[in-house]
Enzyme design. Sequence first.
Site, PDB file in Angstrom:
ATOM      1  N   SER A  87      23.671 -25.153  59.458  1.00  0.00           N
ATOM      2  CA  SER A  87      22.663 -24.493  58.609  1.00  0.00           C
ATOM      3  C   SER A  87      23.391 -23.713  57.537  1.00  0.00           C
ATOM      4  O   SER A  87      24.544 -23.292  57.720  1.00  0.00           O
ATOM      5  CB  SER A  87      21.828 -23.530  59.452  1.00  0.00           C
ATOM      6  OG  SER A  87      21.114 -22.628  58.628  1.00  0.00           O
ATOM      7  N   TYR A 117      22.131 -16.703  65.536  1.00  0.00           N
ATOM      8  CA  TYR A 117      21.893 -18.078  65.056  1.00  0.00           C
ATOM      9  C   TYR A 117      22.991 -18.464  64.050  1.00  0.00           C
ATOM     10  O   TYR A 117      23.582 -19.543  64.137  1.00  0.00           O
ATOM     11  CB  TYR A 117      20.504 -18.120  64.405  1.00  0.00           C
ATOM     12  CG  TYR A 117      20.102 -19.444  63.808  1.00  0.00           C
ATOM     13  CD1 TYR A 117      19.566 -20.454  64.601  1.00  0.00           C
ATOM     14  CD2 TYR A 117      20.227 -19.680  62.438  1.00  0.00           C
ATOM     15  CE1 TYR A 117      19.181 -21.667  64.044  1.00  0.00           C
ATOM     16  CE2 TYR A 117      19.836 -20.882  61.871  1.00  0.00           C
ATOM     17  CZ  TYR A 117      19.316 -21.878  62.679  1.00  0.00           C
ATOM     18  OH  TYR A 117      18.938 -23.067  62.131  1.00  0.00           O
ATOM     19  N   LYS A 177      25.942 -21.491  64.217  1.00  0.00           N
ATOM     20  CA  LYS A 177      26.062 -22.515  63.166  1.00  0.00           C
ATOM     21  C   LYS A 177      27.456 -22.509  62.543  1.00  0.00           C
ATOM     22  O   LYS A 177      27.996 -23.562  62.213  1.00  0.00           O
ATOM     23  CB  LYS A 177      24.972 -22.299  62.105  1.00  0.00           C
ATOM     24  CG  LYS A 177      23.557 -22.522  62.623  1.00  0.00           C
ATOM     25  CD  LYS A 177      23.389 -23.898  63.248  1.00  0.00           C
ATOM     26  CE  LYS A 177      21.943 -24.252  63.524  1.00  0.00           C
ATOM     27  NZ  LYS A 177      21.808 -25.568  64.163  1.00  0.00           N
ATOM     28  N   VAL A 216      13.881 -25.745  55.939  1.00  0.00           N
ATOM     29  CA  VAL A 216      13.245 -27.066  55.964  1.00  0.00           C
ATOM     30  C   VAL A 216      11.886 -26.915  56.649  1.00  0.00           C
ATOM     31  O   VAL A 216      11.772 -26.214  57.669  1.00  0.00           O
ATOM     32  CB  VAL A 216      14.091 -28.082  56.771  1.00  0.00           C
ATOM     33  CG1 VAL A 216      13.502 -29.478  56.643  1.00  0.00           C
ATOM     34  CG2 VAL A 216      15.549 -28.057  56.338  1.00  0.00           C
ATOM     35  N   ASP A 217      10.910 -27.584  56.126  1.00  0.00           N
ATOM     36  CA  ASP A 217       9.539 -27.448  56.642  1.00  0.00           C
ATOM     37  C   ASP A 217       9.368 -28.209  57.955  1.00  0.00           C
ATOM     38  O   ASP A 217       9.005 -29.384  57.977  1.00  0.00           O
ATOM     39  CB  ASP A 217       8.559 -27.970  55.582  1.00  0.00           C
ATOM     40  CG  ASP A 217       7.117 -27.704  55.994  1.00  0.00           C
ATOM     41  OD1 ASP A 217       6.898 -26.897  56.916  1.00  0.00           O
ATOM     42  OD2 ASP A 217       6.223 -28.313  55.381  1.00  0.00           O
ATOM     43  N   THR A 218       9.687 -27.545  59.058  1.00  0.00           N
ATOM     44  CA  THR A 218       9.576 -28.126  60.406  1.00  0.00           C
ATOM     45  C   THR A 218       8.790 -27.146  61.276  1.00  0.00           C
ATOM     46  O   THR A 218       8.558 -25.996  60.873  1.00  0.00           O
ATOM     47  CB  THR A 218      10.978 -28.292  61.038  1.00  0.00           C
ATOM     48  OG1 THR A 218      11.520 -26.972  61.250  1.00  0.00           O
ATOM     49  CG2 THR A 218      11.922 -29.098  60.166  1.00  0.00           C
TER      50      THR A 218
HETATM   51  N1  LIG Z   1      14.011 -25.875  59.938  1.00  0.00           N
HETATM   52  C1  LIG Z   1      14.954 -25.271  59.207  1.00  0.00           C
HETATM   53  O1  LIG Z   1      14.678 -24.495  58.265  1.00  0.00           O
HETATM   54  C2  LIG Z   1      16.388 -25.564  59.502  1.00  0.00           C
HETATM   55  C3  LIG Z   1      16.785 -26.167  60.682  1.00  0.00           C
HETATM   56  N2  LIG Z   1      18.131 -26.396  60.890  1.00  0.00           N
HETATM   57  C4  LIG Z   1      18.582 -27.009  62.114  1.00  0.00           C
HETATM   58  O2  LIG Z   1      18.011 -28.301  62.235  1.00  0.00           O
HETATM   59  C5  LIG Z   1      17.893 -28.636  63.615  1.00  0.00           C
HETATM   60  C6  LIG Z   1      16.459 -29.058  63.888  1.00  0.00           C
HETATM   61  O3  LIG Z   1      15.639 -27.941  63.586  1.00  0.00           O
HETATM   62  P1  LIG Z   1      14.071 -28.037  63.442  1.00  0.00           P
HETATM   63  O4  LIG Z   1      13.647 -29.457  63.310  1.00  0.00           O
HETATM   64  O5  LIG Z   1      13.694 -27.054  62.411  1.00  0.00           O
HETATM   65  O6  LIG Z   1      13.633 -27.475  64.860  1.00  0.00           O
HETATM   66  P2  LIG Z   1      12.299 -27.766  65.693  1.00  0.00           P
HETATM   67  O7  LIG Z   1      12.290 -26.703  66.752  1.00  0.00           O
HETATM   68  O8  LIG Z   1      11.137 -27.854  64.785  1.00  0.00           O
HETATM   69  O9  LIG Z   1      12.558 -29.180  66.348  1.00  0.00           O
HETATM   70  C7  LIG Z   1      13.596 -29.327  67.279  1.00  0.00           C
HETATM   71  C8  LIG Z   1      13.301 -30.574  68.096  1.00  0.00           C
HETATM   72  O10 LIG Z   1      14.383 -30.751  69.001  1.00  0.00           O
HETATM   73  C9  LIG Z   1      13.840 -31.087  70.269  1.00  0.00           C
HETATM   74  N3  LIG Z   1      14.817 -30.654  71.276  1.00  0.00           N
HETATM   75  C10 LIG Z   1      15.123 -29.420  71.674  1.00  0.00           C
HETATM   76  N4  LIG Z   1      16.046 -29.410  72.632  1.00  0.00           N
HETATM   77  C11 LIG Z   1      16.340 -30.713  72.870  1.00  0.00           C
HETATM   78  C12 LIG Z   1      17.225 -31.367  73.757  1.00  0.00           C
HETATM   79  N5  LIG Z   1      17.987 -30.694  74.593  1.00  0.00           N
HETATM   80  N6  LIG Z   1      17.281 -32.711  73.715  1.00  0.00           N
HETATM   81  C13 LIG Z   1      16.526 -33.408  72.854  1.00  0.00           C
HETATM   82  N7  LIG Z   1      15.665 -32.855  71.984  1.00  0.00           N
HETATM   83  C14 LIG Z   1      15.573 -31.517  71.994  1.00  0.00           C
HETATM   84  C15 LIG Z   1      12.539 -30.303  70.341  1.00  0.00           C
HETATM   85  O11 LIG Z   1      11.691 -30.868  71.285  1.00  0.00           O
HETATM   86  C16 LIG Z   1      12.029 -30.472  68.919  1.00  0.00           C
HETATM   87  O12 LIG Z   1      11.298 -31.661  68.745  1.00  0.00           O
HETATM   88  C17 LIG Z   1      18.319 -27.392  64.411  1.00  0.00           C
HETATM   89  O13 LIG Z   1      19.671 -27.545  64.779  1.00  0.00           O
HETATM   90  C18 LIG Z   1      18.172 -26.274  63.384  1.00  0.00           C
HETATM   91  O14 LIG Z   1      19.000 -25.180  63.668  1.00  0.00           O
HETATM   92  C19 LIG Z   1      19.075 -26.101  59.950  1.00  0.00           C
HETATM   93  C20 LIG Z   1      18.716 -25.525  58.786  1.00  0.00           C
HETATM   94  C21 LIG Z   1      17.369 -25.196  58.451  1.00  0.00           C
HETATM   95  C1  LIG Z   2      15.739 -16.139  58.513  1.00  0.00           C
HETATM   96  C2  LIG Z   2      16.416 -16.769  59.700  1.00  0.00           C
HETATM   97  C3  LIG Z   2      15.482 -17.492  60.605  1.00  0.00           C
HETATM   98  C4  LIG Z   2      16.147 -18.174  61.756  1.00  0.00           C
HETATM   99  C5  LIG Z   2      15.366 -19.230  62.505  1.00  0.00           C
HETATM  100  C6  LIG Z   2      14.397 -20.118  61.757  1.00  0.00           C
HETATM  101  C7  LIG Z   2      14.720 -21.080  60.901  1.00  0.00           C
HETATM  102  C8  LIG Z   2      16.071 -21.310  60.531  1.00  0.00           C
HETATM  103  C9  LIG Z   2      16.372 -21.997  59.480  1.00  0.00           C
HETATM  104  C10 LIG Z   2      17.728 -21.981  59.044  1.00  0.00           C
HETATM  105  O1  LIG Z   2      18.628 -22.644  59.554  1.00  0.00           O
HETATM  106  C11 LIG Z   2      18.045 -21.035  57.964  1.00  0.00           C
HETATM  107  C12 LIG Z   2      18.402 -21.684  56.720  1.00  0.00           C
HETATM  108  C13 LIG Z   2      18.658 -20.967  55.631  1.00  0.00           C
HETATM  109  C14 LIG Z   2      18.585 -19.510  55.504  1.00  0.00           C
HETATM  110  C15 LIG Z   2      19.865 -18.842  55.708  1.00  0.00           C
HETATM  111  C16 LIG Z   2      20.749 -18.589  54.776  1.00  0.00           C
HETATM  112  C17 LIG Z   2      20.587 -18.983  53.393  1.00  0.00           C
HETATM  113  C18 LIG Z   2      21.375 -18.083  52.513  1.00  0.00           C
HETATM  114  C19 LIG Z   2      21.315 -18.582  51.111  1.00  0.00           C
HETATM  115  C20 LIG Z   2      21.650 -17.494  50.128  1.00  0.00           C
HETATM  116  O2  LIG Z   2      21.924 -16.369  50.521  1.00  0.00           O
HETATM  117  O3  LIG Z   2      21.609 -17.803  48.938  1.00  0.00           O
END
Ligand SMILES: NC(=O)C1=CN([C@@H]2O[C@H](COP(=O)(O)OP(=O)(O)OC[C@H]3O[C@@H](n4cnc5c(N)ncnc54)[C@H](O)[C@@H]3O)[C@@H](O)[C@H]2O)C=CC1
Ligand SMILES: CCCCC/C=C\C=C\C(=O)C/C=C\C/C=C\CCCC(=O)O
Length: 143
Positions: A20, A33, A37, A68-70
């Site tokens: 991240s 977190y 990362k 990311v929109d998740t």
């Molecule tokens: N959403 C964001 O803004 C960002 C997310 N990330 C990273 O991207 C990755 C995915 O995040 P999101 O999709 O946002 O999370 P999310 O929580 O929306 O989805 C995670 C998915 O992983 C599955 N999961 C959890 N543990 C598992 C396991 N042991 N085995 C298999 N599947 C499992 C869950 O069931 C879920 O479907 C994470 O590593 C997160 O830290 C990184 C940057 C930004």
């Molecule tokens: C605000 C933290 C929330 C933590 C859990 C939820 C979602 C996490 C998403 C991420 O992985 C975070 C991604 C980006 C934000 C973090 C740093 C960006 C810094 C960019 C800058 O300072 O310009």
Amino acid sequence: MYYLSVEHGGRGGCIVNVASMAGLNPNPFSPVYGCTKAGIIHATRCYAVSEAAKKSNIRLNVMCPAFVDTPMFRQMAAGDASQTIGGDQTAVNAFIERIGVLSTEDVSAALIDILTDETRNGLILRCAKKTGNVYSTLTVQDV
Ligand SMILES: NC(=O)C1=CN([C@@H]2O[C@H](COP(=O)(O)OP(=O)(O)OC[C@H]3O[C@@H](n4cnc5c(N)ncnc54)[C@H](O)[C@@H]3O)[C@@H](O)[C@H]2O)C=CC1
Ligand SMILES: CCCCC/C=C\C=C\C(=O)C/C=C\C/C=C\CCCC(=O)O
């Protein structure tokens, strides 16, 4: 890496770890977190220069998306305090507004680029709404 390696029947390949932007740039909302990362980023870079990876033609790269929109993001943006520290949702929302939010399609396209471009190895791919996709390393100075 074990199963991709030639000596264990594999053909090499590409590992993409998901870290991240929070593992690169500090933010006050998610220190633990961010630390996990940062560890993923460094582990990826260390294995990418390992003999085991070179010998077996394995590339390793790490993606560092900003928001990311998740479901996880939506939970955090909706004010789930278990996702952040400090409890100041107004500040979290202002942070999200400043950084912007990627779609999952944006991130998938970046992933396909790493997988298909065989010159990419040991790299960090930052993905953010405002800056797009930027590859880099972190090496400051050779010893
Ligand atoms: N959403 C964001 O803004 C960002 C997310 N990330 C990273 O991207 C990755 C995915 O995040 P999101 O999709 O946002 O999370 P999310 O929580 O929306 O989805 C995670 C998915 O992983 C599955 N999961 C959890 N543990 C598992 C396991 N042991 N085995 C298999 N599947 C499992 C869950 O069931 C879920 O479907 C994470 O590593 C997160 O830290 C990184 C940057 C930004
Ligand atoms: C605000 C933290 C929330 C933590 C859990 C939820 C979602 C996490 C998403 C991420 O992985 C975070 C991604 C980006 C934000 C973090 C740093 C960006 C810094 C960019 C800058 O300072 O310009």
